[in-house]
Design a protein around this motif. Structure first.
Motif, PDB file in Angstrom:
ATOM      1  N   LYS A   1      20.402 -16.478   2.585  1.00  0.00           N
ATOM      2  CA  LYS A   1      20.838 -15.378   1.724  1.00  0.00           C
ATOM      3  C   LYS A   1      22.106 -15.727   0.949  1.00  0.00           C
ATOM      4  O   LYS A   1      22.455 -15.046  -0.014  1.00  0.00           O
ATOM      5  CB  LYS A   1      21.086 -14.125   2.566  1.00  0.00           C
ATOM      6  N   MET A   2      22.823 -16.770   1.381  1.00  0.00           N
ATOM      7  CA  MET A   2      24.063 -17.159   0.703  1.00  0.00           C
ATOM      8  C   MET A   2      23.764 -17.729  -0.680  1.00  0.00           C
ATOM      9  O   MET A   2      22.851 -18.538  -0.849  1.00  0.00           O
ATOM     10  CB  MET A   2      24.817 -18.213   1.536  1.00  0.00           C
ATOM     11  N   LYS A   3      24.539 -17.309  -1.651  1.00  0.00           N
ATOM     12  CA  LYS A   3      24.350 -17.801  -3.016  1.00  0.00           C
ATOM     13  C   LYS A   3      25.139 -19.080  -3.257  1.00  0.00           C
ATOM     14  O   LYS A   3      24.753 -19.907  -4.082  1.00  0.00           O
ATOM     15  CB  LYS A   3      24.768 -16.727  -4.013  1.00  0.00           C
ATOM     16  N   SER A   4      26.231 -19.242  -2.535  1.00  0.00           N
ATOM     17  CA  SER A   4      27.092 -20.407  -2.723  1.00  0.00           C
ATOM     18  C   SER A   4      26.554 -21.615  -1.965  1.00  0.00           C
ATOM     19  O   SER A   4      26.292 -21.546  -0.760  1.00  0.00           O
ATOM     20  CB  SER A   4      28.505 -20.079  -2.248  1.00  0.00           C
ATOM     21  N   LYS A   5      26.386 -22.739  -2.678  1.00  0.00           N
ATOM     22  CA  LYS A   5      25.958 -23.979  -2.019  1.00  0.00           C
ATOM     23  C   LYS A   5      27.026 -24.475  -1.053  1.00  0.00           C
ATOM     24  O   LYS A   5      26.712 -25.018   0.006  1.00  0.00           O
ATOM     25  CB  LYS A   5      25.665 -25.058  -3.063  1.00  0.00           C
TER      26      LYS A   5
ATOM     27  N   ARG B   1      26.719 -22.480   2.122  1.00  0.00           N
ATOM     28  CA  ARG B   1      25.575 -22.946   2.920  1.00  0.00           C
ATOM     29  C   ARG B   1      25.895 -24.239   3.647  1.00  0.00           C
ATOM     30  O   ARG B   1      25.597 -24.393   4.836  1.00  0.00           O
ATOM     31  CB  ARG B   1      24.364 -23.173   2.007  1.00  0.00           C
TER      32      ARG B   1
END
Length: 309
Positions: free
Chosen positions: A227-231, A234
């Protein structure tokens, strides 16, 4: 055979690995090195966590206790194994056998619950970071750690108590490098079915409970990571959990293979290589798996090295 003859079998011979003189010397050096590195790595990690106040957090409290139990496992197995490389008789008494198994089982059972607690800790840290200090207080951490030691002590006591219902009148030779209960069952004159059944039930219960906690925790963590948008977020989350998951997979996999699979008593030759893995290799690797991938541990180590040297 009479009861008098039954009672004579109170000492056993640990077969070990080999009788070849040159190979024995090589193996002695290898296992001595593993033992020394294991003790320095684990006890060094325990000492570092005790000395560094920044590491007095739930994750490191669990990690310190895991390192302590890995040291206990190494101390239970390796000194006797090293002695037997150059011992003529390689004898071990029944009571030494029980003591060796007690400390091994204590370490392995406690590790199961500590690894489950560490998985829950990572779940709270990643899935509820703003509530972490509320949900994972130091008090709760200490309570979870104390609870891990209760089944850790009860588990081997049950197995050792059940050994007293057996009498040993067959071969004195244990085809292993340490005194595990499964090879002992093959030497019993009494049917060890009850012992085997209870090992399957209790070991299976401990492993299944802790594995379920680990799996649920990691499924929730993976769901949150996706669900995290930031690489970057993650990557950081995956890096935090990768070392723990590696250790958990190796540890639970080897224990399931030895103690919970069907016909585990009859296939002891396969168990020896797997036993090397969970009694010697995993305690050796754990401090490096956790510390080399952890910036806080590395920084604390550098700080203490500079401070003392």
């Amino acid at each position: 055979m009479t009861e008098d003859n039954y009672s004579l079998t109170t000492e056993f011979i640990l077969i070990g690995f080999t009788d070849h003189p040159k190979l024995k010397t090589v193996l002695f050096v290898v296992f001595l090195t593993i033992y020394l590195v294991t003790m320095v790595g684990n006890l060094g990690l325990v000492a570092l966590i005790l000395m560094e106040r920044r590491l007095h957090t739930p994750m490191y409290i669990f990690l310190g206790n895991l390192a302590l139990m890995d040291s206990c496992c190494a101390c239970a197995i390796t000194p006797k194994m090293l002695e037997n490389f150059f011992s003529k008789d390689r004898m071990i008494s029944l009571y030494e056998c029980m003591a060796q198994f007690y400390f091994l089982c204590l370490a392995e059972t406690t590790d199961c619950f500590l690894l489950a607690a560490m998985a829950y800790d990572r779940y709270v840290a990643i899935c509820s970071p703003l509530q972490y200090h509320t949900l994972m207080s130091k008090k709760l951490c200490l309570q979870m750690t104390a609870v891990a030691y209760i089944p850790g002590n009860l588990h081997p006591v049950i197995y050792i108590g059940l050994l007293f219902r057996l009498t040993f009148c067959r071969s004195h030779q244990i085809n292993h490098f340490f005194c595990d209960v499964l090879p002992l069952f093959k030497l019993s004159c009494v049917d060890p079915y009850i012992n085997e059944l209870l090992i399957f039930i209790f070991s299976g219960s401990v492993l299944v409970f802790s594995i379920i906690v680990v799996i649920i925790s990691y499924l929730c963590i993976l769901f949150m990571i996706f669900k995290m948008k930031s690489k970057e977020g993650r990557g950081k989350a995956l890096s935090t959990c990768a070392s723990h998951f590696l250790s958990v997979s190796m540890f639970y996999g080897s224990l399931l293979f030895v103690y919970v699979r069907p016909n585990s008593v009859k296939e002891e030759d396969k168990d020896i290589s797997v036993a090397i893995f969970y009694t010697l290799v995993i305690p050796l690797l754990n401090p490096f798996i956790y510390s080399l991938r952890n910036k806080e541990v590395i920084n604390a180590m550098k700080k203490n090295i500079r401070k003392n040297f």
